[in-house]
Design an enzyme around this catalytic site. Structure first.
Site, PDB file in Angstrom:
ATOM      1  N   GLY A 198     -26.865  -8.511   0.247  1.00  0.00           N
ATOM      2  CA  GLY A 198     -26.337  -7.507   0.503  1.00  0.00           C
ATOM      3  C   GLY A 198     -25.865  -5.826  -0.938  1.00  0.00           C
ATOM      4  O   GLY A 198     -24.870  -5.512  -0.297  1.00  0.00           O
TER       5      GLY A 198
ATOM      6  N   ASN B 186     -27.352  -3.321   0.211  1.00  0.00           N
ATOM      7  CA  ASN B 186     -27.884  -2.231   0.765  1.00  0.00           C
ATOM      8  C   ASN B 186     -26.967  -2.498   1.867  1.00  0.00           C
ATOM      9  O   ASN B 186     -26.302  -1.710   2.803  1.00  0.00           O
ATOM     10  CB  ASN B 186     -28.982  -2.434   2.268  1.00  0.00           C
ATOM     11  CG  ASN B 186     -30.868  -2.236   1.318  1.00  0.00           C
ATOM     12  OD1 ASN B 186     -31.231  -1.034   0.835  1.00  0.00           O
ATOM     13  ND2 ASN B 186     -31.569  -2.933   0.879  1.00  0.00           N
TER      14      ASN B 186
ATOM     15  N   LYS C 105     -29.337 -17.330  20.504  1.00  0.00           N
ATOM     16  CA  LYS C 105     -28.448 -17.839  20.631  1.00  0.00           C
ATOM     17  C   LYS C 105     -27.087 -17.428  19.978  1.00  0.00           C
ATOM     18  O   LYS C 105     -26.920 -16.412  20.368  1.00  0.00           O
ATOM     19  CB  LYS C 105     -28.241 -19.255  21.840  1.00  0.00           C
ATOM     20  CG  LYS C 105     -27.711 -18.875  22.933  1.00  0.00           C
ATOM     21  CD  LYS C 105     -27.222 -20.360  23.615  1.00  0.00           C
ATOM     22  CE  LYS C 105     -26.382 -20.071  24.923  1.00  0.00           C
ATOM     23  NZ  LYS C 105     -24.933 -18.939  24.313  1.00  0.00           N
TER      24      LYS C 105
ATOM     25  N   MET D 113     -33.566 -12.040   5.415  1.00  0.00           N
ATOM     26  CA  MET D 113     -35.340 -12.733   5.807  1.00  0.00           C
ATOM     27  C   MET D 113     -36.090 -13.846   6.518  1.00  0.00           C
ATOM     28  O   MET D 113     -36.430 -14.600   6.504  1.00  0.00           O
ATOM     29  CB  MET D 113     -35.075 -13.845   4.474  1.00  0.00           C
ATOM     30  CG  MET D 113     -34.640 -12.760   3.350  1.00  0.00           C
ATOM     31  SD  MET D 113     -35.683 -11.048   2.897  1.00  0.00           S
ATOM     32  CE  MET D 113     -37.246 -12.072   2.457  1.00  0.00           C
TER      33      MET D 113
ATOM     34  N   ASN E 154     -34.760  -1.765  10.181  1.00  0.00           N
ATOM     35  CA  ASN E 154     -35.192  -2.143   9.058  1.00  0.00           C
ATOM     36  C   ASN E 154     -35.197  -1.649   8.036  1.00  0.00           C
ATOM     37  O   ASN E 154     -36.001  -0.747   7.980  1.00  0.00           O
ATOM     38  CB  ASN E 154     -36.407  -3.625   9.064  1.00  0.00           C
ATOM     39  CG  ASN E 154     -36.391  -4.485   8.038  1.00  0.00           C
ATOM     40  OD1 ASN E 154     -35.113  -5.170   7.760  1.00  0.00           O
ATOM     41  ND2 ASN E 154     -37.364  -4.497   7.288  1.00  0.00           N
TER      42      ASN E 154
ATOM     43  N   HIS F  99     -37.373  -1.700   4.166  1.00  0.00           N
ATOM     44  CA  HIS F  99     -39.477  -2.133   4.013  1.00  0.00           C
ATOM     45  C   HIS F  99     -38.797  -1.604   2.166  1.00  0.00           C
ATOM     46  O   HIS F  99     -39.067  -0.475   2.619  1.00  0.00           O
ATOM     47  CB  HIS F  99     -39.686  -2.548   4.584  1.00  0.00           C
ATOM     48  CG  HIS F  99     -41.469  -2.657   4.004  1.00  0.00           C
ATOM     49  ND1 HIS F  99     -40.809  -4.757   4.173  1.00  0.00           N
ATOM     50  CD2 HIS F  99     -42.006  -2.726   3.242  1.00  0.00           C
ATOM     51  CE1 HIS F  99     -42.204  -5.185   3.495  1.00  0.00           C
ATOM     52  NE2 HIS F  99     -43.322  -4.180   2.944  1.00  0.00           N
TER      53      HIS F  99
HETATM   54  C1  GRF Z   1     -34.007  -5.551  -0.480  1.00  0.00           C
HETATM   55  O1  GRF Z   1     -35.743  -4.705  -1.656  1.00  0.00           O
HETATM   56  C2  GRF Z   1     -34.552  -5.003   0.917  1.00  0.00           C
HETATM   57  O2  GRF Z   1     -35.219  -4.098   0.482  1.00  0.00           O
HETATM   58  C3  GRF Z   1     -35.627  -6.559   1.165  1.00  0.00           C
HETATM   59  O3  GRF Z   1     -34.402  -7.343   1.132  1.00  0.00           O
HETATM   60  C4  GRF Z   1     -33.492  -6.084  -0.802  1.00  0.00           C
HETATM   61  C5  GRF Z   1     -33.201  -7.522  -1.265  1.00  0.00           C
HETATM   62  O4  GRF Z   1     -31.773  -6.706  -0.358  1.00  0.00           O
HETATM   63  N1  GRF Z   1     -35.323  -6.071   2.733  1.00  0.00           N
HETATM   64  P1  GRF Z   1     -30.238  -6.423  -0.570  1.00  0.00           P
HETATM   65  O5  GRF Z   1     -29.899  -6.288  -2.143  1.00  0.00           O
HETATM   66  O6  GRF Z   1     -29.721  -8.068   0.021  1.00  0.00           O
HETATM   67  O7  GRF Z   1     -29.647  -5.973   0.345  1.00  0.00           O
END
Ligand code: GRF
Length: 192
Positions: free
Chosen positions: A12, A14, A62, A82, A99, A101
């Site tokens: 988490g 981000n 759902k 994921m 999203n 990436h």
């Molecule tokens: C990050 O590299 C993001 O780009 C990818 O998942 C990784 C983990 O992100 N989608 P976070 O630290 O859980 O936000």
């Protein structure tokens, strides 16, 4: 005020960047109404709790749709999420799912390209530049329209870990910038 639901599956960082940018005023006019994880016990849920944001786990489509609607979600942000969203979710929130990436899409993305694998593939590809991309989520994997991209240099001697760390710093910046850009275009905000 735009209601954002953030979907997570891991650490988490981000999510934390968006929380911090809202708290600092860098990202104004939005609030995170909930954090929904695809699985139990991830640190992203602890980050939500510390920030006073409700955290939930949704393991099926759902329940996910019910939770998104319950909090009147305007935008969905996938932050280290994921799972591939079912078409029902994409259709219900067309051009309202973002999203992040960790590569310059359309390179090094799609099925199987996640986490460290992305950065190892960039190194194996002999690239001197990588980066991060914020894009709309459609029915494909990492195929939606690009909202924002930023380049990150590959340094000599980089490993997947050192490159991942450098790209992650850029992810943290452009995710909030991408949210701002989409917010400005929302009909609710008098956008296009
Ligand atoms: C990050 O590299 C993001 O780009 C990818 O998942 C990784 C983990 O992100 N989608 P976070 O630290 O859980 O936000």
């Amino acid at each position: 005020m735009i209601n954002i639901s953030v979907l997570v599956s891991g650490g988490g960082t981000n999510l934390q960047a968006v929380i911090d940018n809202i708290e600092s005023g860098e990202l104004s006019g939005a609030r995170i109404v909930q954090v929904i994880s695809s699985k139990e016990g991830v640190f992203a849920l602890e980050r939500a709790a510390k920030a006073g944001i409700q955290g939930k786990v949704a393991k099926d489509t759902k329940r996910l749709l019910d939770q998104l609607a319950a909090e009147k979600t305007d935008l969905i942000v996938l932050a280290g999420y994921m799972k591939v969203l079912e078409p029902a979710v994409i259709q219900a929130y067309r051009r309202r799912i973002l999203n992040i990436h960790p590569s310059l899409i359309p390179k090094y993305c799609g099925k199987g390209f996640y986490g460290k694998r992305v950065h190892q593939a960039v190194l194996d590809g002999g690239e001197t530049v990588s980066g991060a991309t914020v894009h709309f989520v459609d029915e494909g994997v990492d195929t939606g329209e690009i909202i924002l991209q930023r380049q990150v240099p590959v340094e000599p001697g980089d490993t997947a870990d050192t490159l991942a760390a450098r790209v992650l710093e850029t992810e943290h910046v452009i995710l909030s910038e991408g949210i701002k850009k989409v917010m400005a275009q929302l009909p609710e905000k008098g956008g296009l």
